[in-house]
Every structure is written in structure tokens, then in C-alpha cells.
Design a protein around this motif. Structure first.
Motif, PDB file in Angstrom:
ATOM      1  N   ASP A  28     -23.278  31.623 -27.831  1.00  0.00           N
ATOM      2  CA  ASP A  28     -24.039  32.027 -26.920  1.00  0.00           C
ATOM      3  C   ASP A  28     -25.206  31.098 -26.683  1.00  0.00           C
ATOM      4  O   ASP A  28     -26.122  31.022 -27.714  1.00  0.00           O
ATOM      5  CB  ASP A  28     -24.604  33.442 -26.986  1.00  0.00           C
ATOM      6  CG  ASP A  28     -25.287  34.080 -25.780  1.00  0.00           C
ATOM      7  OD1 ASP A  28     -25.848  33.096 -24.934  1.00  0.00           O
ATOM      8  OD2 ASP A  28     -25.170  35.225 -25.633  1.00  0.00           O
ATOM      9  N   ALA A  30     -27.642  31.096 -25.146  1.00  0.00           N
ATOM     10  CA  ALA A  30     -29.060  32.090 -25.013  1.00  0.00           C
ATOM     11  C   ALA A  30     -29.751  32.463 -26.316  1.00  0.00           C
ATOM     12  O   ALA A  30     -30.795  32.273 -26.782  1.00  0.00           O
ATOM     13  CB  ALA A  30     -29.075  33.214 -24.058  1.00  0.00           C
ATOM     14  N   VAL A  31     -28.767  32.710 -27.041  1.00  0.00           N
ATOM     15  CA  VAL A  31     -29.054  33.151 -28.662  1.00  0.00           C
ATOM     16  C   VAL A  31     -29.735  31.997 -29.285  1.00  0.00           C
ATOM     17  O   VAL A  31     -30.475  31.951 -30.110  1.00  0.00           O
ATOM     18  CB  VAL A  31     -27.942  33.815 -29.149  1.00  0.00           C
ATOM     19  CG1 VAL A  31     -28.178  33.828 -30.745  1.00  0.00           C
ATOM     20  CG2 VAL A  31     -27.223  35.094 -28.537  1.00  0.00           C
ATOM     21  N   ARG A  99     -31.569  36.059 -35.836  1.00  0.00           N
ATOM     22  CA  ARG A  99     -30.953  35.730 -34.652  1.00  0.00           C
ATOM     23  C   ARG A  99     -29.693  36.943 -34.605  1.00  0.00           C
ATOM     24  O   ARG A  99     -28.974  37.275 -35.287  1.00  0.00           O
ATOM     25  CB  ARG A  99     -29.998  34.578 -34.777  1.00  0.00           C
ATOM     26  CG  ARG A  99     -28.526  34.584 -35.824  1.00  0.00           C
ATOM     27  CD  ARG A  99     -28.193  33.197 -36.024  1.00  0.00           C
ATOM     28  NE  ARG A  99     -29.249  32.508 -36.800  1.00  0.00           N
ATOM     29  CZ  ARG A  99     -29.128  31.165 -37.246  1.00  0.00           C
ATOM     30  NH1 ARG A  99     -27.910  30.570 -37.121  1.00  0.00           N
ATOM     31  NH2 ARG A  99     -29.908  30.426 -37.748  1.00  0.00           N
ATOM     32  N   ARG A 102     -27.112  38.639 -28.033  1.00  0.00           N
ATOM     33  CA  ARG A 102     -27.804  39.147 -26.917  1.00  0.00           C
ATOM     34  C   ARG A 102     -27.749  40.622 -26.515  1.00  0.00           C
ATOM     35  O   ARG A 102     -28.540  41.032 -25.846  1.00  0.00           O
ATOM     36  CB  ARG A 102     -27.279  38.158 -25.586  1.00  0.00           C
ATOM     37  CG  ARG A 102     -28.370  38.017 -24.444  1.00  0.00           C
ATOM     38  CD  ARG A 102     -28.307  37.229 -23.526  1.00  0.00           C
ATOM     39  NE  ARG A 102     -27.236  36.198 -23.607  1.00  0.00           N
ATOM     40  CZ  ARG A 102     -26.736  35.694 -22.537  1.00  0.00           C
ATOM     41  NH1 ARG A 102     -27.519  35.655 -21.489  1.00  0.00           N
ATOM     42  NH2 ARG A 102     -25.897  34.451 -22.677  1.00  0.00           N
ATOM     43  N   TRP A 105     -30.555  42.554 -27.869  1.00  0.00           N
ATOM     44  CA  TRP A 105     -32.118  42.439 -27.473  1.00  0.00           C
ATOM     45  C   TRP A 105     -32.720  43.407 -27.167  1.00  0.00           C
ATOM     46  O   TRP A 105     -32.143  44.280 -26.213  1.00  0.00           O
ATOM     47  CB  TRP A 105     -32.124  41.010 -26.783  1.00  0.00           C
ATOM     48  CG  TRP A 105     -31.508  39.855 -27.458  1.00  0.00           C
ATOM     49  CD1 TRP A 105     -30.881  39.578 -28.668  1.00  0.00           C
ATOM     50  CD2 TRP A 105     -31.508  38.372 -26.660  1.00  0.00           C
ATOM     51  NE1 TRP A 105     -30.712  38.354 -28.691  1.00  0.00           N
ATOM     52  CE2 TRP A 105     -30.944  37.580 -27.818  1.00  0.00           C
ATOM     53  CE3 TRP A 105     -32.011  37.899 -25.431  1.00  0.00           C
ATOM     54  CZ2 TRP A 105     -30.958  36.236 -27.275  1.00  0.00           C
ATOM     55  CZ3 TRP A 105     -31.855  36.706 -25.312  1.00  0.00           C
ATOM     56  CH2 TRP A 105     -31.242  35.746 -26.176  1.00  0.00           C
TER      57      TRP A 105
END
Length: 177
Positions: A28, A30-31, A99, A102, A105
Motif C-alpha cells: 500500500d 499510503a502505508v 506501520r 491503512r 489507522w
């Protein structure tokens, strides 16, 4: 085997079954945008990461934990400690990092896992100091670091990069467990 239980999570060493779910998290963009070179990682790169983390456990007595949900056993991501290689301002010091997928989150999981990891570092492993590094503007990570009581110590720009990193630190005398 080192394990830490929090109200919702189990922090543990890595298992073979963790490779695919972690590689999905690593895929991902975004991660991964604030980690390392900011690029998604392949299944093979993820396997190398896990191998490196396990070697660090064996050599240092700490490393990155697999973060698993109590009850379901679902892998949420990774949190833990490593000996920092960069930036030069923290090279050789023990750094905390995380980490999470997503989908996890904004629910306090990173703070919960990071708090348990910081306590492990300072109380169980007897470290005197822990640092953290994140890109400036990474509000979510800064929020977690604030909750941990870590203080901003410097802003640095890695050579050859067009972004700044914020360096945080906390020592045993500042820790509020």
C-alpha cells in the motif's frame, strides 16, 4: 519468546504465516510513503524485512514486533525497535517505529502498540534513551510521538532528498510510564 499483551493487541515475534498479510500492508503506497524510500515493497522485500527484524532480535534482544489482534489473530502490522542507520544525527541509537495497515489507522492501535514497545525498551530492556524519526508534516506519527511523551530534538534534511525529517527523543528520566 518475547510477547507483550495490551488491551487489544498481541505484540510478538514473526511467524511464517505473517509474510503474506505483511506484504499486503507493504504493498500500500499510503502505508509506505513515510517509511524508508517511501515506495511499496514486494513480497520478496517483505520477506527480507522480516528476516532482518528476526536477526536483530537475536543480536540485540529487541526488534520489530508483529502486531496481532487479540481474539481474531489478524495481523495489523509491525511496531518495534531497531538500531537506526539514518539520518546521521541518530545513527547507532535505538529507534521506535511502526506501520499498520491503512484500515487500522485512526483507532489508537499505533499509540497502544508504540506505548507498550517504549515501556518494553526503557523498563524491560534497560535502554536509557529511544529516538524516533518521521517526515515533517506526518501529523499522525507526530500525534503518536506526542502521546508517548517524546520531544522534538531537531529537523534535518537527508542528503539528496527534498523533504525534512523531524527527530524525536525520550530518555528514561523523561518517561512517564
Amino acid at each position: 519468546m518475547t510477547e507483550i499483551r495490551t488491551p487489544r493487541l498481541l505484540l510478538r515475534r514473526w511467524l511464517a504465516d505473517d509474510l503474506v498479510p505483511l506484504s499486503e500492508i507493504h504493498a500500500d503506497p499510503a502505508v509506505m510513503q513515510g517509511i524508508g524510500d517511501g515506495k511499496p515493497r514486494s513480497l520478496e522485500q517483505t520477506a527480507e524485512d522480516i528476516e532482518t527484524w528476526e536477526e536483530e532480535w537475536d543480536e540485540e534482544g529487541f526488534g520489530m514486533f508483529a502486531v496481532e489482534f487479540l481474539g481474531s489473530g489478524e495481523l495489523a502490522g509491525a511496531v518495534g525497535l531497531s538500531v537506526a542507520e539514518a539520518p546521521v544525527e541518530v545513527a547507532g541509537q535505538v529507534a521506535i517505529g511502526w506501520r499498520l495497515g491503512r484500515v487500522f489507522w485512526g483507532q489508537g492501535y499505533a499509540s497502544e502498540a508504540a506505548h507498550a514497545t517504549l515501556e518494553f525498551a526503557l523498563q524491560d530492556r534497560g535502554l536509557d534513551r529511544v529516538v524516533a524519526v518521521c517526515r515533517t508534516g506526518d501529523r499522525a506519527s507526530v500525534n503518536v510521538l506526542d502521546k508517548l511523551g517524546m520531544q522534538t530534538e531537531a529537523t534535518v534534511q537527508p542528503p539528496g532528498h527534498d523533504y525534512d525529517l523531524a527527530v524525536f527523543g525520550i530518555d528514561l528520566t523523561q518517561y512517564q510510564g
